[in-house]
Design a protein around this motif. Structure first.
Motif, PDB file in Angstrom:
ATOM      1  N   TYR A   1       0.845  -1.213   0.000  1.00 58.54           N
ATOM      2  CA  TYR A   1       0.000   0.000   0.000  1.00 58.54           C
ATOM      3  C   TYR A   1       0.870   1.250   0.000  1.00 58.54           C
ATOM      4  CZ  TYR A   1      -3.292   3.512   1.779  1.00 58.54           C
ATOM      5  OH  TYR A   1      -4.041   4.656   1.960  1.00 58.54           O
ATOM      6  N   PHE A   2       1.884   1.266   0.856  1.00 57.87           N
ATOM      7  CA  PHE A   2       2.710   2.470   0.937  1.00 57.87           C
ATOM      8  C   PHE A   2       3.650   2.622  -0.263  1.00 57.87           C
ATOM      9  CE2 PHE A   2       1.392   2.201   5.429  1.00 57.87           C
ATOM     10  CZ  PHE A   2       0.789   3.445   5.501  1.00 57.87           C
ATOM     11  N   GLU A   3       3.804   1.563  -1.040  1.00 59.69           N
ATOM     12  CA  GLU A   3       4.573   1.689  -2.294  1.00 59.69           C
ATOM     13  C   GLU A   3       3.636   1.896  -3.489  1.00 59.69           C
ATOM     14  OE1 GLU A   3       7.784   2.101  -2.385  1.00 59.69           O
ATOM     15  OE2 GLU A   3       7.822   1.803  -0.207  1.00 59.69           O
ATOM     16  N   ALA A   4       2.351   2.071  -3.214  1.00 57.06           N
ATOM     17  CA  ALA A   4       1.315   2.256  -4.245  1.00 57.06           C
ATOM     18  C   ALA A   4       1.283   1.074  -5.222  1.00 57.06           C
ATOM     19  CB  ALA A   4       1.524   3.571  -4.996  1.00 57.06           C
ATOM     20  N   GLU A   5       1.314  -0.119  -4.651  1.00 50.17           N
ATOM     21  CA  GLU A   5       1.283  -1.312  -5.495  1.00 50.17           C
ATOM     22  C   GLU A   5       0.064  -2.197  -5.219  1.00 50.17           C
ATOM     23  OE1 GLU A   5       5.096  -3.002  -4.630  1.00 50.17           O
ATOM     24  OE2 GLU A   5       6.143  -1.571  -5.917  1.00 50.17           O
ATOM     25  N   THR A   6      -0.825  -1.760  -4.349  1.00 50.37           N
ATOM     26  CA  THR A   6      -2.021  -2.560  -4.051  1.00 50.37           C
ATOM     27  C   THR A   6      -3.116  -2.325  -5.083  1.00 50.37           C
ATOM     28  OG1 THR A   6      -2.413  -0.772  -2.480  1.00 50.37           O
ATOM     29  CG2 THR A   6      -1.947  -2.929  -1.539  1.00 50.37           C
ATOM     30  N   THR A   7      -3.999  -3.311  -5.198  1.00 48.52           N
ATOM     31  CA  THR A   7      -5.179  -3.133  -6.052  1.00 48.52           C
ATOM     32  C   THR A   7      -6.279  -2.477  -5.201  1.00 48.52           C
ATOM     33  OG1 THR A   7      -6.097  -5.246  -5.390  1.00 48.52           O
ATOM     34  CG2 THR A   7      -4.655  -5.257  -7.326  1.00 48.52           C
ATOM     35  N   LEU A   8      -7.353  -2.035  -5.851  1.00 46.14           N
ATOM     36  CA  LEU A   8      -8.465  -1.434  -5.094  1.00 46.14           C
ATOM     37  C   LEU A   8      -9.065  -2.455  -4.118  1.00 46.14           C
ATOM     38  CD1 LEU A   8     -10.367   0.698  -7.776  1.00 46.14           C
ATOM     39  CD2 LEU A   8      -9.122   1.551  -5.796  1.00 46.14           C
TER      40      LEU A   8
ATOM     41  N   GLU B   1      -6.878  -2.669  -1.126  1.00 40.34           N
ATOM     42  CA  GLU B   1      -7.030  -1.455  -0.314  1.00 40.34           C
ATOM     43  C   GLU B   1      -8.320  -1.520   0.517  1.00 40.34           C
ATOM     44  OE1 GLU B   1      -6.471   1.629  -3.288  1.00 40.34           O
ATOM     45  OE2 GLU B   1      -4.467   0.835  -3.649  1.00 40.34           O
ATOM     46  N   ASN B   2      -9.368  -2.063  -0.090  1.00 43.00           N
ATOM     47  CA  ASN B   2     -10.620  -2.235   0.662  1.00 43.00           C
ATOM     48  C   ASN B   2     -10.455  -3.256   1.787  1.00 43.00           C
ATOM     49  OD1 ASN B   2     -12.525  -0.392  -0.341  1.00 43.00           O
ATOM     50  ND2 ASN B   2     -12.670  -1.554  -2.230  1.00 43.00           N
TER      51      ASN B   2
ATOM     52  N   MET C   1      -5.632   6.203  10.470  1.00 42.80           N
ATOM     53  CA  MET C   1      -5.496   6.523   9.043  1.00 42.80           C
ATOM     54  C   MET C   1      -6.611   5.861   8.223  1.00 42.80           C
ATOM     55  SD  MET C   1      -2.196   6.077   6.618  1.00 42.80           S
ATOM     56  CE  MET C   1      -2.279   6.523   4.895  1.00 42.80           C
TER      57      MET C   1
ATOM     58  N   GLY D   1     -10.132   7.088   9.173  1.00 38.85           N
ATOM     59  CA  GLY D   1     -10.373   8.407   8.583  1.00 38.85           C
ATOM     60  C   GLY D   1     -10.742   8.295   7.121  1.00 38.85           C
ATOM     61  N   ILE D   2     -10.021   7.455   6.390  1.00 34.91           N
ATOM     62  CA  ILE D   2     -10.313   7.265   4.958  1.00 34.91           C
ATOM     63  C   ILE D   2     -11.717   6.688   4.792  1.00 34.91           C
ATOM     64  CG2 ILE D   2      -9.681   5.891   2.915  1.00 34.91           C
ATOM     65  CD1 ILE D   2      -6.724   6.315   3.761  1.00 34.91           C
TER      66      ILE D   2
ATOM     67  N   LEU E   1     -14.918   8.275   2.742  1.00 32.94           N
ATOM     68  CA  LEU E   1     -15.609   7.539   1.671  1.00 32.94           C
ATOM     69  C   LEU E   1     -17.123   7.651   1.816  1.00 32.94           C
ATOM     70  CD1 LEU E   1     -13.567   4.225   1.490  1.00 32.94           C
ATOM     71  CD2 LEU E   1     -14.049   5.699  -0.436  1.00 32.94           C
TER      72      LEU E   1
ATOM     73  N   LEU F   1     -11.927  11.385  12.828  1.00 33.62           N
ATOM     74  CA  LEU F   1     -10.673  11.078  12.131  1.00 33.62           C
ATOM     75  C   LEU F   1     -10.694  11.540  10.687  1.00 33.62           C
ATOM     76  CD1 LEU F   1     -10.265   7.576  13.694  1.00 33.62           C
ATOM     77  CD2 LEU F   1      -8.723   9.496  14.031  1.00 33.62           C
ATOM     78  N   ALA F   2     -11.908  11.565  10.113  1.00 38.26           N
ATOM     79  CA  ALA F   2     -12.014  12.020   8.721  1.00 38.26           C
ATOM     80  C   ALA F   2     -11.465  13.436   8.592  1.00 38.26           C
ATOM     81  CB  ALA F   2     -13.461  11.975   8.262  1.00 38.26           C
TER      82      ALA F   2
ATOM     83  N   VAL G   1      -7.588  13.319   8.676  1.00 35.82           N
ATOM     84  CA  VAL G   1      -7.013  12.833   7.414  1.00 35.82           C
ATOM     85  C   VAL G   1      -7.205  13.882   6.319  1.00 35.82           C
ATOM     86  CG1 VAL G   1      -7.192  11.040   5.629  1.00 35.82           C
ATOM     87  CG2 VAL G   1      -7.327  10.408   8.024  1.00 35.82           C
TER      88      VAL G   1
ATOM     89  N   ARG H   1      -7.488   8.296  -5.585  1.00 35.56           N
ATOM     90  CA  ARG H   1      -7.325   6.862  -5.374  1.00 35.56           C
ATOM     91  C   ARG H   1      -7.983   6.394  -4.068  1.00 35.56           C
ATOM     92  NH1 ARG H   1      -6.195   2.120  -8.115  1.00 35.56           N
ATOM     93  NH2 ARG H   1      -5.518   0.584  -6.611  1.00 35.56           N
TER      94      ARG H   1
ATOM     95  N   TYR I   1      -5.866   3.457 -11.721  1.00 35.65           N
ATOM     96  CA  TYR I   1      -4.716   4.280 -12.117  1.00 35.65           C
ATOM     97  C   TYR I   1      -4.908   4.912 -13.503  1.00 35.65           C
ATOM     98  CZ  TYR I   1      -2.168   2.627  -8.082  1.00 35.65           C
ATOM     99  OH  TYR I   1      -1.780   2.384  -6.795  1.00 35.65           O
TER     100      TYR I   1
ATOM    101  N   ARG J   1       1.987   6.539  -9.387  1.00 33.85           N
ATOM    102  CA  ARG J   1       2.382   5.651  -8.273  1.00 33.85           C
ATOM    103  C   ARG J   1       3.396   6.334  -7.354  1.00 33.85           C
ATOM    104  NH1 ARG J   1       0.672   0.258  -8.895  1.00 33.85           N
ATOM    105  NH2 ARG J   1       0.080  -0.270 -11.022  1.00 33.85           N
TER     106      ARG J   1
ATOM    107  N   SER K   1       2.557   7.085  -3.520  1.00 28.98           N
ATOM    108  CA  SER K   1       3.376   6.488  -2.466  1.00 28.98           C
ATOM    109  C   SER K   1       3.875   7.571  -1.499  1.00 28.98           C
ATOM    110  CB  SER K   1       4.545   5.748  -3.117  1.00 28.98           C
ATOM    111  OG  SER K   1       5.459   5.357  -2.148  1.00 28.98           O
TER     112      SER K   1
ATOM    113  N   ARG L   1       0.877   8.874   0.621  1.00 27.83           N
ATOM    114  CA  ARG L   1       0.434   7.950   1.670  1.00 27.83           C
ATOM    115  C   ARG L   1       1.418   7.927   2.832  1.00 27.83           C
ATOM    116  NH1 ARG L   1      -1.565   2.924  -2.189  1.00 27.83           N
ATOM    117  NH2 ARG L   1      -3.731   3.614  -2.437  1.00 27.83           N
TER     118      ARG L   1
ATOM    119  N   ILE M   1       0.142  11.374  10.918  1.00 26.03           N
ATOM    120  CA  ILE M   1      -0.759  10.799  11.929  1.00 26.03           C
ATOM    121  C   ILE M   1       0.054  10.203  13.073  1.00 26.03           C
ATOM    122  CG2 ILE M   1      -2.467   8.987  12.377  1.00 26.03           C
ATOM    123  CD1 ILE M   1      -3.660   9.538   9.654  1.00 26.03           C
TER     124      ILE M   1
END
Lengths: 113, 180
Positions: A13-20, A23-24, A45, A48-49, A53, B103-104, B107, B125, B132, B147, B151, B154, B161
């Motif tokens: 996730y932090f390398e932006a390599e996850t799929t949606l 992430e869910n 984190m 909050g996201i 949503l 928390l929203a 963030v 995203r 993407y 990406r 990255s 995030r 936080i």
């Protein structure tokens, strides 16, 4: 076992390599209330996201449609007013011409006499 | 596109577009104005919308361009507004958020402080759940650049936080020590 998988997903996730979908999965895990002690720092984190949503205003679409229809109505009225102005000016122009046309023979008649 | 199709295909994305405009402008009134302008334009061009491949990405790009135009004009017209916003940000310190259970809001505020591209990419995203390729269409960046920005964004949100959490723990320990 699950926390191991979550750790891997977090790295992705932090390398932006996850799929949606992944992430869910992270959001579901961190808002489940059953989070591994070592991973609790990520709860704010993802919570909050998740809250962001769900930030919806159900009446927004109707408000926008009303705004669009009102704008169209105003625009139509403006065009109608402009059209009335144009036709009004044209009509008075015509009347003026007609008046001149009718008055000219009389003037000629006066000059002759 | 018929009026009926407009209502079923275009109006449902209004919340997504409003959130995005708000994220960029940080001002609800301006965000709503931008949204109304964009929807009016979409409505006036509804006959051509059938040709658009990805309507959502198309509308998001319209919102982004309109917001950026507004920010540019805002910068040239009023420095006062910038000063006012800065003052409000200073007044609302991180410590306030330690007491804030929403928390929203936390963030959202951290995302708002990110550089433009990072903010746009993380919003599209993580909050709007765009693929993407769709983000590439909105931002006109390639997927790799997206990406990289995502990255960084995030990691910054995470670090902020954690910083706030740690500050809370330190503060609590300090208060506890005083009490004892």
């Amino acid at each position: 076992m699950e926390s191991q998988r979550i750790n891997i997903l977090l790295q992705k996730y932090f390398e932006a390599e996850t799929t949606l979908a992944e992430e869910n999965e992270l959001i579901t895990y961190f808002t489940s209330g059953e989070v591994d002690e070592n991973l609790k720092m990520y709860v704010p984190m993802f919570s909050g996201i998740k809250e962001l949503l769900a930030d919806e205003n159900p009446g927004l679409g109707d408000d926008l449609m009303n705004h669009i229809l009102e704008s169209e109505h105003r625009e139509k009225l403006r065009y109608r007013w402009m059209w009335q102005m144009v036709t009004g000016v044209a009509a008075s122009g015509n009347a003026g011409c007609e008046f001149l046309r009718q008055s000219k023979p009389m003037e000629r008649h006066v000059y002759r006499s | 596109m018929l009026a009926r199709d407009f209502k079923t295909d275009v109006l449902p994305i209004s919340n997504k577009l409003l959130r995005f405009a708000l994220q960029i402008l940080q001002n609800e009134e301006e965000a709503k104005d931008v949204l109304q302008d964009v929807f009016l334009k979409l409505w006036q061009k509804r006959d051509e919308l059938g040709k658009v491949e990805n309507l959502e990405a198309f509308a998001i790009r319209m919102i982004r361009n309109r917001c950026l135009d507004l920010i540019r004009s805002r910068r040239t017209v009023s420095l006062e507004l910038v000063k006012k916003n800065r003052q409000q940000e200073e007044d609302c310190s991180d410590a306030d958020y330690l007491e804030n259970t929403e928390l929203a809001g936390l963030v959202k505020r951290i995302i708002a402080e990110l550089p433009d591209l990072q903010r746009t990419v993380i919003h599209l995203r993580d909050i709007e759940e765009l693929e993407y390729e769709e983000i590439a269409e909105v931002t006109e960046l390639n997927v790799n650049a997206i990406r990289v920005n995502l990255s960084r964004a995030r990691k910054k949100v995470r670090d902020e936080i954690l910083k706030i959490q740690n500050y809370g723990i330190t503060e609590n320990k300090h208060i506890a020590a005083k009490v004892l």
